[in-house]
Write a protein that holds these residues in place. Structure first.
Motif, mmCIF file in Angstrom:
data_model
loop_
_atom_site.group_PDB
_atom_site.id
_atom_site.type_symbol
_atom_site.label_atom_id
_atom_site.label_comp_id
_atom_site.label_asym_id
_atom_site.label_seq_id
_atom_site.Cartn_x
_atom_site.Cartn_y
_atom_site.Cartn_z
ATOM 1 N N ARG A 83 -4.522 -6.986 -6.158
ATOM 2 C CA ARG A 83 -5.080 -6.455 -4.965
ATOM 3 C C ARG A 83 -5.500 -4.980 -4.877
ATOM 4 N N GLY A 87 -9.284 -4.195 -5.226
ATOM 5 C CA GLY A 87 -10.059 -4.311 -4.141
ATOM 6 C C GLY A 87 -10.510 -3.008 -3.106
ATOM 7 N N LYS A 88 -11.527 -2.901 -2.741
ATOM 8 C CA LYS A 88 -11.762 -1.475 -1.901
ATOM 9 C C LYS A 88 -10.886 -1.477 -0.532
ATOM 10 N N ASN A 89 -10.515 -2.556 0.189
ATOM 11 C CA ASN A 89 -9.470 -2.469 1.298
ATOM 12 C C ASN A 89 -8.252 -1.954 0.719
ATOM 13 N N ALA A 90 -7.634 -2.581 -0.236
ATOM 14 C CA ALA A 90 -6.306 -1.830 -0.616
ATOM 15 C C ALA A 90 -6.396 -0.470 -1.032
ATOM 16 N N CYS A 141 -8.626 1.656 -0.037
ATOM 17 C CA CYS A 141 -8.743 2.670 1.032
ATOM 18 C C CYS A 141 -7.468 2.846 1.976
ATOM 19 N N ALA A 142 -6.832 1.653 1.938
ATOM 20 C CA ALA A 142 -5.498 1.622 2.737
ATOM 21 C C ALA A 142 -4.425 2.480 1.983
ATOM 22 N N GLU A 149 0.764 -1.013 -0.011
ATOM 23 C CA GLU A 149 -0.059 0.010 0.182
ATOM 24 C C GLU A 149 0.846 1.312 0.092
#
Length: 192
Positions: A161, A164-167, A169-170, A78
């Motif tokens: 990766r 994806g939403k999590n990556a 946002c991070a 990230e």
């Protein structure tokens, strides 16, 4: 791939200069001769000729490792995604730390991002990784398993990766503190 070398294919490197065709022929003759004679080449000299020949051959058969030709090698994960965002969209995006909001350049002034432009920029970072960085690494692969092979696999996995939403946002959360992106509200025009 056949990596046999003859005296005529040995490169003219400093090491190979000592392994001439005469040395090679003499070495082969001396090693194939069963009975030593008064004119036999002394063992230390044979050893040195063999060493020179092996070094010369290894110069022609071992590929040189090269470093990536990318203009910039980003950090992994990230943090690297955030660095790419700043690199690719730093002229259009800022993070207003005072109001905890992304700001977008509109060609005349900075405006609060109310449409998800920062998220779209991060998606573009992922697409660029997949469509540009991965193929550049793959194009430089010389042998399966070399640096470029491993780096291409890592970049491909990271790009997937990052879709994806999590990556996303991070990465955006980490980008908020990058010196080239972070600002304070007072840095903007009075009408912002």
């Amino acid at each position: 791939m056949n990596h046999t070398a003859t005296a005529s294919t040995i490169p003219t490197s400093p090491v190979a200069m000592n392994a001439t065709s005469t040395d090679t022929d003499e070495l082969v003759f001396a090693l194939s001769n069963d009975e030593p004679t008064a004119q036999s080449t002394p063992l230390p000299q044979l050893t040195q000729m063999a060493t020179n020949l092996v070094q010369a051959i290894s110069c022609t058969t071992q590929p040189q490792q090269q470093q990536p030709q990318n203009p910039r090698d980003f950090r992994p994960g990230e943090i690297g995604f955030a660095d790419r965002l700043a690199d690719q969209f730093g002229d259009l995006l800022r993070f207003d730390a005072s109001h905890q909001a992304w700001m977008v350049w509109t060609d005349t002034h900075w405006e609060k991002d109310e449409t998800g432009f920062a998220v779209e920029c991060m998606k573009n970072v992922a697409t660029r990784m997949k469509e540009v960085e991965v193929p550049v690494m793959r194009a430089q692969i010389q042998n399966y398993g070399d640096h470029f092979t491993l780096r291409a696999k890592e970049l491909d996995a990271d790009a997937k990766r990052l879709h994806g939403k999590n990556a996303i946002c991070a990465a955006l959360a980490l980008a908020q503190s990058l010196p080239q992106l972070v600002t304070k509200h007072r840095d903007y025009d009075a009408d912002c």
